[in-house]
Write a protein that holds these residues in place. Structure first.
Motif, short mmCIF file in Angstrom:
data_model
loop_
_atom_site.label_atom_id
_atom_site.label_comp_id
_atom_site.label_asym_id
_atom_site.label_seq_id
_atom_site.Cartn_x
_atom_site.Cartn_y
_atom_site.Cartn_z
N ASP A 157 15.46 53.41 8.94
CA ASP A 157 16.79 53.97 8.80
C ASP A 157 17.57 53.78 10.09
OD1 ASP A 157 16.62 54.91 6.17
OD2 ASP A 157 15.49 56.67 6.83
N HIS A 158 18.89 53.76 9.94
CA HIS A 158 19.77 53.60 11.10
C HIS A 158 20.37 54.96 11.46
CE1 HIS A 158 19.60 49.20 10.98
NE2 HIS A 158 19.63 49.34 9.67
N GLY A 159 20.93 55.06 12.62
CA GLY A 159 21.60 56.28 13.02
C GLY A 159 20.62 57.29 13.59
N THR A 160 20.81 58.56 13.21
CA THR A 160 19.99 59.63 13.75
C THR A 160 18.54 59.45 13.33
OG1 THR A 160 21.89 61.11 13.65
CG2 THR A 160 19.74 62.12 13.87
N THR A 161 17.59 59.52 14.28
CA THR A 161 16.18 59.33 13.97
C THR A 161 15.39 60.62 14.16
OG1 THR A 161 15.79 58.61 16.25
CG2 THR A 161 16.21 56.91 14.61
N HIS A 162 16.04 61.70 14.58
CA HIS A 162 15.36 62.97 14.80
C HIS A 162 16.08 64.05 14.01
CE1 HIS A 162 12.97 61.14 17.96
NE2 HIS A 162 14.08 60.67 18.49
N PRO A 163 15.36 65.09 13.57
CA PRO A 163 16.00 66.16 12.82
C PRO A 163 17.03 66.89 13.67
CG PRO A 163 13.74 66.75 13.41
CD PRO A 163 13.92 65.30 13.74
N MET A 164 18.05 67.42 13.01
CA MET A 164 19.08 68.18 13.72
C MET A 164 18.51 69.53 14.13
SD MET A 164 21.69 66.11 13.65
CE MET A 164 22.97 67.22 14.19
N SER A 165 18.90 70.03 15.28
CA SER A 165 18.46 71.33 15.74
C SER A 165 19.41 72.43 15.31
CB SER A 165 18.33 71.34 17.27
OG SER A 165 19.58 71.02 17.87
N GLY A 166 20.49 72.06 14.65
CA GLY A 166 21.49 73.02 14.19
C GLY A 166 22.78 72.31 13.88
N PRO A 167 23.78 73.02 13.40
CA PRO A 167 25.05 72.38 13.07
C PRO A 167 25.76 71.84 14.31
CG PRO A 167 25.24 74.76 12.95
CD PRO A 167 23.79 74.46 13.13
N VAL A 168 26.55 70.78 14.11
CA VAL A 168 27.35 70.21 15.18
C VAL A 168 28.82 70.41 14.86
CG1 VAL A 168 25.60 68.50 15.80
CG2 VAL A 168 27.32 67.92 14.09
N ALA A 169 29.66 70.39 15.91
CA ALA A 169 31.08 70.65 15.73
C ALA A 169 31.84 69.44 15.20
CB ALA A 169 31.70 71.11 17.05
N THR A 170 31.35 68.24 15.50
CA THR A 170 32.03 67.01 15.10
C THR A 170 31.01 66.00 14.60
OG1 THR A 170 33.73 67.36 16.78
CG2 THR A 170 33.58 65.17 15.82
N MET A 171 31.31 65.36 13.48
CA MET A 171 30.41 64.35 12.95
C MET A 171 30.60 63.02 13.68
SD MET A 171 30.66 65.10 8.83
CE MET A 171 32.40 65.56 8.87
N PRO A 172 29.55 62.19 13.76
CA PRO A 172 29.67 60.88 14.40
C PRO A 172 30.74 60.02 13.73
CG PRO A 172 27.37 61.42 14.00
CD PRO A 172 28.18 62.45 13.28
N GLY A 173 31.42 59.24 14.55
CA GLY A 173 32.40 58.29 14.03
C GLY A 173 33.79 58.83 13.81
N MET A 174 33.97 60.13 13.90
CA MET A 174 35.28 60.72 13.62
C MET A 174 36.27 60.39 14.74
SD MET A 174 35.10 62.36 10.67
CE MET A 174 36.22 63.75 10.59
N ALA A 175 37.50 60.06 14.34
CA ALA A 175 38.56 59.81 15.31
C ALA A 175 39.04 61.13 15.90
CB ALA A 175 39.72 59.08 14.65
N THR A 176 39.44 61.11 17.15
CA THR A 176 39.98 62.30 17.80
C THR A 176 41.44 62.49 17.38
OG1 THR A 176 40.81 61.09 19.73
CG2 THR A 176 38.50 61.86 19.79
N PRO A 177 41.99 63.69 17.56
CA PRO A 177 43.42 63.88 17.27
C PRO A 177 44.31 62.91 18.05
CG PRO A 177 42.33 66.00 17.53
CD PRO A 177 41.32 64.96 17.92
N GLN A 178 43.92 62.61 19.28
CA GLN A 178 44.72 61.69 20.09
C GLN A 178 44.67 60.27 19.50
OE1 GLN A 178 42.36 63.76 21.30
NE2 GLN A 178 43.69 65.30 22.27
#
Length: 222
Positions: A124-145
């Motif tokens: 699999d590609h991308g994350t290879t380890h389990p998440m330790s908890g929720p994150v504030a922003t998902m990968p790949g998301m554009a910033t408001p700027q």
């Protein structure tokens, strides 16, 4: 002061995006019917979390694609943006329809990707380890700027930035897509995730070629 042309362009984008999203929601309601008639496994945390988070991820892709359709100059890039806009609106509508059917909230209240708790296999590609908890922003998301910059550009400059942002956006969503493909409990979610991977892999290859032709480089994954 915002120029009249800019206001008109923004209003057009908003109206077009809302119209497509409404179609997606309608499709989502229709998508509930096959699930009601088909015996499938009960949805688990991965099914719910994927539908919630990927709906948010898709919503930004639809927003960026709408800006490119309205202001871009390259017919090939605008055609790709339209395909992304319609496809991901459809998929978001389906996922939201399933969440309603399952009696689940449309969005998670405590952040993103907390449902990815198991290690992913080596291929699999991308994350290879389990998440330790929720994150504030998902990968790949554009910033408001970055979204504001895309909104203010026109012509070839907008075409290039759209390709860079959307390619990174696709790449950022792969870890969630791959995880749902192998860990979701329902056939419906696994099938949708598999379809997303096929479509977005092809689109990513095309966007990479388009950027190379423009002598532009992809953005690093955030």
């Amino acid at each position: 002061m915002t120029a009249p042309g800019s206001r008109q362009r923004t209003a057009t984008v908003v109206l077009a995006t809302v119209a497509v999203l409404l179609v997606g929601v309608a499709i989502g309601v229709i998508a509930r019917i096959p699930l009601q008639r088909h015996t499938d496994a009960a949805p688990g945390a991965v099914d719910t979390g994927f539908c919630q988070d990927m709906s948010v991820h898709h919503a930004q892709a639809v927003q960026m694609a709408g800006l490119e359709v309205a202001g871009g100059s390259d017919p090939d890039v605008k055609r790709l943006a339209y395909d992304i806009l319609t496809t991901q609106s459809n998929q978001a509508g389906r996922m939201q329809g399933w969440l309603q059917l399952w009696g689940k909230p449309i969005a998670a209240a405590d952040g993103y990707m907390a449902w990815m708790t198991e290690p992913m296999s080596g291929h699999d590609h991308g994350t290879t380890h389990p998440m330790s908890g929720p994150v504030a922003t998902m990968p790949g998301m554009a910033t408001p700027q970055e979204l504001e910059q895309l909104r203010n550009l026109t012509g070839p400059a907008q075409d290039t930035l759209f390709l860079q942002l959307m390619l990174r956006h696709h790449q950022g969503g792969l870890s969630m897509i791959d995880y749902a493909t192998t860990h979701a409990d329902t056939d419906a979610v696994r099938s949708l995730a598999t379809s997303m991977r096929t479509t977005q892999t092809g689109e990513s290859q095309l966007m990479t070629q388009m950027l190379t032709a423009r002598q532009a480089t992809p953005l690093p994954l955030n």
